[in-house]
Write a protein that holds these residues in place. Structure first.
Motif, PDB file in Angstrom:
ATOM      1  N   ALA A  74       7.275  44.490 104.686  1.00 44.53           N
ATOM      2  CA  ALA A  74       7.198  44.041 103.371  1.00 44.53           C
ATOM      3  C   ALA A  74       7.432  44.988 102.290  1.00 44.53           C
ATOM      4  CB  ALA A  74       6.009  43.423 103.107  1.00 44.53           C
ATOM      5  N   MET A  75       6.850  46.303 102.424  1.00 48.36           N
ATOM      6  CA  MET A  75       7.024  47.296 101.530  1.00 48.36           C
ATOM      7  C   MET A  75       8.453  47.634 101.299  1.00 48.36           C
ATOM      8  SD  MET A  75       5.083  50.916 101.047  1.00 48.36           S
ATOM      9  CE  MET A  75       5.580  51.527 102.476  1.00 48.36           C
ATOM     10  N   MET A  76       9.299  47.900 102.650  1.00 51.84           N
ATOM     11  CA  MET A  76      10.728  48.367 102.812  1.00 51.84           C
ATOM     12  C   MET A  76      11.382  47.203 102.099  1.00 51.84           C
ATOM     13  SD  MET A  76      10.599  51.381 103.734  1.00 51.84           S
ATOM     14  CE  MET A  76      12.317  51.389 104.013  1.00 51.84           C
ATOM     15  N   LEU A  77      11.325  45.996 102.254  1.00 48.26           N
ATOM     16  CA  LEU A  77      11.909  44.911 101.820  1.00 48.26           C
ATOM     17  C   LEU A  77      11.899  44.952 100.282  1.00 48.26           C
ATOM     18  CD1 LEU A  77      11.618  42.383 104.583  1.00 48.26           C
ATOM     19  CD2 LEU A  77      13.609  43.193 103.877  1.00 48.26           C
ATOM     20  N   ILE A  78      10.707  44.964  99.624  1.00 52.38           N
ATOM     21  CA  ILE A  78      10.687  44.996  98.404  1.00 52.38           C
ATOM     22  C   ILE A  78      11.500  46.233  97.693  1.00 52.38           C
ATOM     23  CG2 ILE A  78       9.187  45.169  96.476  1.00 52.38           C
ATOM     24  CD1 ILE A  78       6.902  43.253  98.299  1.00 52.38           C
ATOM     25  N   ALA A  79      11.301  47.236  98.237  1.00 51.07           N
ATOM     26  CA  ALA A  79      11.944  48.496  97.769  1.00 51.07           C
ATOM     27  C   ALA A  79      13.398  48.487  97.822  1.00 51.07           C
ATOM     28  CB  ALA A  79      11.565  49.680  98.517  1.00 51.07           C
ATOM     29  N   ALA A  80      13.905  47.925  98.926  1.00 45.54           N
ATOM     30  CA  ALA A  80      15.347  47.656  98.953  1.00 45.54           C
ATOM     31  C   ALA A  80      15.862  46.626  97.919  1.00 45.54           C
ATOM     32  CB  ALA A  80      15.664  47.025 100.514  1.00 45.54           C
ATOM     33  N   GLY A  81      15.009  45.473  97.546  1.00 47.27           N
ATOM     34  CA  GLY A  81      15.281  44.494  96.746  1.00 47.27           C
ATOM     35  C   GLY A  81      15.130  45.182  95.413  1.00 47.27           C
ATOM     36  N   LEU A  82      14.438  45.979  95.030  1.00 49.31           N
ATOM     37  CA  LEU A  82      14.398  46.592  93.672  1.00 49.31           C
ATOM     38  C   LEU A  82      15.564  47.788  93.482  1.00 49.31           C
ATOM     39  CD1 LEU A  82      10.406  47.381  93.322  1.00 49.31           C
ATOM     40  CD2 LEU A  82      11.888  45.735  92.245  1.00 49.31           C
ATOM     41  N   PHE A  83      15.913  48.354  94.702  1.00 48.10           N
ATOM     42  CA  PHE A  83      16.896  49.332  94.433  1.00 48.10           C
ATOM     43  C   PHE A  83      18.361  48.633  94.232  1.00 48.10           C
ATOM     44  CE2 PHE A  83      20.453  51.488  96.949  1.00 48.10           C
ATOM     45  CZ  PHE A  83      20.404  52.598  96.305  1.00 48.10           C
ATOM     46  N   LEU A  84      18.547  47.223  95.126  1.00 46.50           N
ATOM     47  CA  LEU A  84      19.723  46.569  94.730  1.00 46.50           C
ATOM     48  C   LEU A  84      19.648  45.920  93.452  1.00 46.50           C
ATOM     49  CD1 LEU A  84      20.116  44.651  98.181  1.00 46.50           C
ATOM     50  CD2 LEU A  84      21.616  46.521  97.334  1.00 46.50           C
ATOM     51  N   GLY A  85      18.582  45.748  93.010  1.00 45.01           N
ATOM     52  CA  GLY A  85      18.391  45.197  91.448  1.00 45.01           C
ATOM     53  C   GLY A  85      18.861  46.128  90.570  1.00 45.01           C
ATOM     54  N   GLY A  86      18.346  47.437  90.646  1.00 43.74           N
ATOM     55  CA  GLY A  86      19.018  48.532  90.046  1.00 43.74           C
ATOM     56  C   GLY A  86      20.608  48.795  89.788  1.00 43.74           C
ATOM     57  N   GLY A  87      20.955  48.417  91.161  1.00 41.38           N
ATOM     58  CA  GLY A  87      22.401  48.585  91.483  1.00 41.38           C
ATOM     59  C   GLY A  87      23.267  47.340  90.636  1.00 41.38           C
ATOM     60  N   VAL A  88      22.739  46.165  90.810  1.00 40.96           N
ATOM     61  CA  VAL A  88      23.112  45.126  89.781  1.00 40.96           C
ATOM     62  C   VAL A  88      23.218  45.455  88.296  1.00 40.96           C
ATOM     63  CG1 VAL A  88      22.647  42.758  89.212  1.00 40.96           C
ATOM     64  CG2 VAL A  88      22.539  43.341  91.313  1.00 40.96           C
ATOM     65  N   TYR A  89      22.067  46.051  87.934  1.00 45.10           N
ATOM     66  CA  TYR A  89      22.106  46.371  86.532  1.00 45.10           C
ATOM     67  C   TYR A  89      22.890  47.488  86.020  1.00 45.10           C
ATOM     68  CZ  TYR A  89      20.158  48.242  82.054  1.00 45.10           C
ATOM     69  OH  TYR A  89      20.302  48.718  80.768  1.00 45.10           O
ATOM     70  N   SER A  90      23.246  48.223  86.931  1.00 44.45           N
ATOM     71  CA  SER A  90      24.121  49.366  86.838  1.00 44.45           C
ATOM     72  C   SER A  90      25.764  49.117  86.754  1.00 44.45           C
ATOM     73  CB  SER A  90      23.930  50.840  87.844  1.00 44.45           C
ATOM     74  OG  SER A  90      24.770  51.547  87.921  1.00 44.45           O
ATOM     75  N   PHE A  91      26.031  48.274  87.778  1.00 41.63           N
ATOM     76  CA  PHE A  91      27.261  47.604  87.833  1.00 41.63           C
ATOM     77  C   PHE A  91      27.517  46.805  86.742  1.00 41.63           C
ATOM     78  CE2 PHE A  91      28.061  48.104  92.740  1.00 41.63           C
ATOM     79  CZ  PHE A  91      27.836  49.239  92.504  1.00 41.63           C
ATOM     80  N   TRP A  92      26.699  46.213  86.079  1.00 40.49           N
ATOM     81  CA  TRP A  92      26.898  45.035  85.037  1.00 40.49           C
ATOM     82  C   TRP A  92      27.270  46.053  83.931  1.00 40.49           C
ATOM     83  CZ3 TRP A  92      27.215  40.180  84.379  1.00 40.49           C
ATOM     84  CH2 TRP A  92      26.973  39.589  83.165  1.00 40.49           C
ATOM     85  N   LYS A  93      26.442  47.150  83.540  1.00 38.72           N
ATOM     86  CA  LYS A  93      26.587  47.975  82.571  1.00 38.72           C
ATOM     87  C   LYS A  93      28.355  48.723  82.625  1.00 38.72           C
ATOM     88  CE  LYS A  93      23.155  48.368  79.925  1.00 38.72           C
ATOM     89  NZ  LYS A  93      23.163  48.076  78.322  1.00 38.72           N
TER      90      LYS A  93
END
Length: 50
Positions: free
Chosen positions: A5-24
């Motif tokens: 669960a911890m790894m999946l949440i960490a991966a989701g947050l990492f990908l969410g940061g990528g979404v924000y970065s790519f949007w910028k």
């Protein structure tokens, strides 16, 4: 909290940061959409494992 669960949440947050970065950076919307779907799926799977 289990490790999976911890790894999946960490991966989701990492990908969410990528979404924000790519949007910028104005990357193609298709790439952002696929990344966002992956982030949501990781976060939801991690939360369901809690």
């Amino acid at each position: 909290m289990s490790k999976s669960a911890m790894m999946l949440i960490a991966a989701g947050l990492f990908l969410g940061g990528g979404v924000y970065s790519f949007w910028k950076q104005k990357v193609a919307k298709g790439v952002i959409a696929v990344l966002a779907i992956g982030a949501v799926m990781c976060l939801s799977a991690g939360l369901m494992r809690l």
